[in-house]
Design an enzyme around this catalytic site. Structure first.
Site, PDB file in Angstrom:
ATOM      1  N   ASN A 160       0.805  -1.079  -0.041  1.00 36.98           N
ATOM      2  CA  ASN A 160       0.026   0.006  -0.166  1.00 36.98           C
ATOM      3  C   ASN A 160       0.957   1.404   0.007  1.00 36.98           C
ATOM      4  O   ASN A 160       1.664   1.389   0.682  1.00 36.98           O
ATOM      5  CB  ASN A 160      -0.997  -0.028   1.445  1.00 36.98           C
ATOM      6  CG  ASN A 160      -1.820   1.212   1.324  1.00 36.98           C
ATOM      7  OD1 ASN A 160      -2.620   1.657   0.335  1.00 36.98           O
ATOM      8  ND2 ASN A 160      -1.570   1.914   2.690  1.00 36.98           N
ATOM      9  N   GLY A 162      -0.202   4.854   0.639  1.00 42.33           N
ATOM     10  CA  GLY A 162      -1.373   5.788   0.946  1.00 42.33           C
ATOM     11  C   GLY A 162      -0.916   7.383   1.739  1.00 42.33           C
ATOM     12  O   GLY A 162       0.210   7.351   1.917  1.00 42.33           O
ATOM     13  N   ARG A 165      -2.279  11.609   7.217  1.00 44.12           N
ATOM     14  CA  ARG A 165      -1.627  12.575   8.133  1.00 44.12           C
ATOM     15  C   ARG A 165      -0.762  11.976   9.420  1.00 44.12           C
ATOM     16  O   ARG A 165      -1.423  10.891   9.928  1.00 44.12           O
ATOM     17  CB  ARG A 165      -2.566  13.588   8.661  1.00 44.12           C
ATOM     18  CG  ARG A 165      -3.530  13.441   9.593  1.00 44.12           C
ATOM     19  CD  ARG A 165      -3.775  12.512  10.702  1.00 44.12           C
ATOM     20  NE  ARG A 165      -4.628  12.705  11.777  1.00 44.12           N
ATOM     21  CZ  ARG A 165      -5.904  12.971  12.061  1.00 44.12           C
ATOM     22  NH1 ARG A 165      -6.625  13.574  11.130  1.00 44.12           N
ATOM     23  NH2 ARG A 165      -6.373  12.978  13.108  1.00 44.12           N
ATOM     24  N   GLN A 181     -11.374   2.073   7.001  1.00 47.79           N
ATOM     25  CA  GLN A 181     -11.531   1.901   5.398  1.00 47.79           C
ATOM     26  C   GLN A 181     -10.279   1.865   4.765  1.00 47.79           C
ATOM     27  O   GLN A 181     -10.385   1.591   3.701  1.00 47.79           O
ATOM     28  CB  GLN A 181     -12.583   2.819   5.051  1.00 47.79           C
ATOM     29  CG  GLN A 181     -14.104   2.731   5.523  1.00 47.79           C
ATOM     30  CD  GLN A 181     -14.560   3.343   6.876  1.00 47.79           C
ATOM     31  OE1 GLN A 181     -13.583   3.817   7.472  1.00 47.79           O
ATOM     32  NE2 GLN A 181     -15.214   3.211   7.359  1.00 47.79           N
ATOM     33  N   HIS A 182      -9.099   2.140   5.310  1.00 47.87           N
ATOM     34  CA  HIS A 182      -8.033   2.541   4.546  1.00 47.87           C
ATOM     35  C   HIS A 182      -7.083   1.452   4.811  1.00 47.87           C
ATOM     36  O   HIS A 182      -7.139   0.364   5.822  1.00 47.87           O
ATOM     37  CB  HIS A 182      -7.410   3.720   5.217  1.00 47.87           C
ATOM     38  CG  HIS A 182      -8.053   4.848   4.675  1.00 47.87           C
ATOM     39  ND1 HIS A 182      -7.733   5.991   5.188  1.00 47.87           N
ATOM     40  CD2 HIS A 182      -9.021   5.175   3.772  1.00 47.87           C
ATOM     41  CE1 HIS A 182      -8.482   7.167   4.417  1.00 47.87           C
ATOM     42  NE2 HIS A 182      -9.363   6.321   3.861  1.00 47.87           N
ATOM     43  N   GLU A 224      -0.682   1.474  -6.202  1.00 51.76           N
ATOM     44  CA  GLU A 224      -0.359   2.908  -6.602  1.00 51.76           C
ATOM     45  C   GLU A 224       0.671   3.153  -7.377  1.00 51.76           C
ATOM     46  O   GLU A 224       0.546   4.149  -8.047  1.00 51.76           O
ATOM     47  CB  GLU A 224      -0.306   3.717  -5.268  1.00 51.76           C
ATOM     48  CG  GLU A 224      -1.674   3.553  -4.369  1.00 51.76           C
ATOM     49  CD  GLU A 224      -2.033   2.466  -3.581  1.00 51.76           C
ATOM     50  OE1 GLU A 224      -2.847   2.048  -3.075  1.00 51.76           O
ATOM     51  OE2 GLU A 224      -1.036   1.606  -3.493  1.00 51.76           O
ATOM     52  N   GLU A 273      -9.512  19.085  10.042  1.00 51.59           N
ATOM     53  CA  GLU A 273      -9.675  17.982   8.863  1.00 51.59           C
ATOM     54  C   GLU A 273     -10.184  18.807   7.727  1.00 51.59           C
ATOM     55  O   GLU A 273     -10.795  19.704   7.877  1.00 51.59           O
ATOM     56  CB  GLU A 273     -10.720  17.061   9.527  1.00 51.59           C
ATOM     57  CG  GLU A 273     -10.222  15.824  10.632  1.00 51.59           C
ATOM     58  CD  GLU A 273      -9.176  14.999   9.931  1.00 51.59           C
ATOM     59  OE1 GLU A 273      -8.951  14.960   8.681  1.00 51.59           O
ATOM     60  OE2 GLU A 273      -8.403  14.373  10.684  1.00 51.59           O
TER      61      GLU A 273
END
Length: 472
Positions: A160, A162, A165, A181-182, A224, A273
């Protein structure tokens, strides 16, 4: 069209008049964040900012708002900076279909110029500052984190890359918030079930194509790096990490290698956020940094994040919309026209579709809720006719105001999942979701009086092309 590295892209922005250098002395707080917030308030064609005279630092250089406008997004894709947004969307979708593009492996990278393995102090290495007044500390807010699936390490797509932060918690410690969800949350769970630390690498100051790919809601087994190659039209360059079996972005300015400490938790947050609210403080995993590389006189990249729109919204707008578009087309290949999921990372999604029969548009909305991204986002789905441009909000509002019947066309689905950062979720991570069907009713749904739609004058399409060329 591939950019050699982060600096190559900054040079392109400068040549195109999309980089503004601030040579006057500025204070880390509040000037850096304030300048970016002000810039974001000035429209959707603003330049990146480059600060080279920062109070308290002798040679710090900070780039911000690098992807904070549609011209900059177009340049990331190698397109003219004045390319219309809808055209950028369909070009991104075309390149998305070229996935996968195999990576190109290199033995060394520019960031190998300086290496630190003893007495690591991130406060000395990185110029750090708070973005919003209520932030709980300093954050790496545009950091690419690389990790690998421990159950299936040989499947390349399950490595992954990704965009997360991370809060600076100490000289060599970071806090990270792994949203369920990540993909990183899956990898941390795998490691902790084994009682092992999870090896990770963090890249700062990367060329924007990998930042774009890292923030795209790909499927779990899609790479990715291979998507970045598809977006730029040639293989993406990577180099191996020294402490783990991980690939690193070749063009990064700074690399931090470390490990997520199994079972350790520290309070992380609050943080301003992308929802326009603070996320609050929670007990979150900790990363220990064991090795640092960086270029000589590295350029540090930050993004301002807060009440939309900011750089975040430009950076994750088109690349959130396209996966939803492709996944909906897989289900309805002859009907889906376009998808606009640019608002608050897809908490609102607008879908343009052909309608086969009464109730069809509502089924399209339901399918959006069950896509990989929709499971954690897509709180409000608006479905419009094929003639309505989902990127043209006046047209969308027209469809809502004339086609939607509140009694028949508003569908609420209770008790669905949402990312915990949604301030409206209650409890955190749970919400009701809504589908608004703003399409023209078709048989057997025969409500309303839509038999006399207004036609555009003949030749509009030709004039659009002609005038857009003249305006460039």
């Amino acid at each position: 069209m591939a950019y050699k590295d982060f600096r190559d892209f900054l040079n392109t922005l400068e040549k195109e008049g999309q980089l503004l250098t601030i040579s006057d002395e500025v204070k880390p707080e509040p000037d850096l964040a304030a300048a970016n917030r002000a810039l974001n308030n000035l429209g959707d064609k603003t330049p990146a900012l480059f600060f080279n005279n920062i109070y308290g630092y002798t040679d710090a250089r900070i780039a911000m708002n690098v992807m904070g406008s549609w011209p900059n997004h177009a340049l990331m894709m190698g397109m003219p900076k004045n390319t219309p947004l809808k055209e950028q969307f369909f070009e991104f979708a075309r390149r998305y279909e070229q996935f996968p593009m195999p990576v190109k492996r290199e033995e060394t990278a520019p960031f190998h110029e300086v290496e630190i393995t003893e007495d690591i102090n991130l406060f000395d290495i990185l110029p750090l500052f708070r973005l919003n007044q209520g932030d709980g500390g300093f954050y790496l807010d545009k950091a690419i984190l690389v990790s690998r699936d421990l159950d299936d390490p040989d499947t390349y797509g399950k490595q992954n890359v990704g965009l997360y932060r991370m809060q600076v918690k100490g000289k060599n410690r970071l806090g990270i918030q792994p949203v369920p969800q990540h993909d990183i949350a899956i990898h941390i769970r795998q490691a902790e079930e084994r009682g092992e630390n999870l090896k990770v690498a963090i890249a700062l100051g990367c060329e924007p194509v990998i930042t774009t790919a890292a923030s795209t809601p790909l499927l779990y087994d899609q790479s990715e790096y291979e998507m970045a190659g598809a977006i730029q039209g040639e293989p993406y360059r990577v180099v191996k990490a020294k402490d783990a079996d991980l690939d690193l972005p070749w063009g990064a300015e700074v690399i931090l290698e470390g490990e997520v400490l199994a079972g350790e938790r520290e309070y992380e947050g609050p943080f301003g956020e992308f929802t326009g609210h603070y996320s609050g403080g929670r007990a979150m995993p900790v990363i220990q940094i064991n090795r640092v590389y960086h270029r000589k006189q590295p350029i540090f990249e930050h993004l301002y994040i807060g009440m939309p729109w900011t750089e975040t919204d430009y950076m994750i707008g088109v690349n959130t919309s396209v996966p939803l578009f492709q996944q909906l087309k897989d289900a309805f290949p002859n009907e889906i026209v376009a998808v606009n999921a640019m608002y608050t990372h897809g908490l609102v999604a607008i879908i343009s579709t052909k309608t086969r029969y009464g109730g069809f548009a509502k089924a399209v909305g339901m399918r959006a809720l069950t896509t990989p991204h929709g499971l954690g986002y897509c709180k409000l789905v608006i479905v419009v006719d094929e003639e309505v441009d989902p990127f043209n909000l006046p047209q969308v509002m027209w469809a809502l105001s004339t086609k939607l019947h509140p009694k028949h066309d508003a569908v609420i689905v209770p008790g669905l999942s949402i990312l915990p950062l949604d301030p409206g979720s209650d409890p955190a991570g749970m919400t009701h979701k809504m589908i608004l069907d703003a399409t023209t009713p078709v048989a057997p749904d025969i409500r309303g009086h839509y038999s006399q739609p207004l036609d555009s004058p003949l030749g509009v399409a030709e004039w659009e092309k002609k005038l857009s060329q003249m305006l460039r």
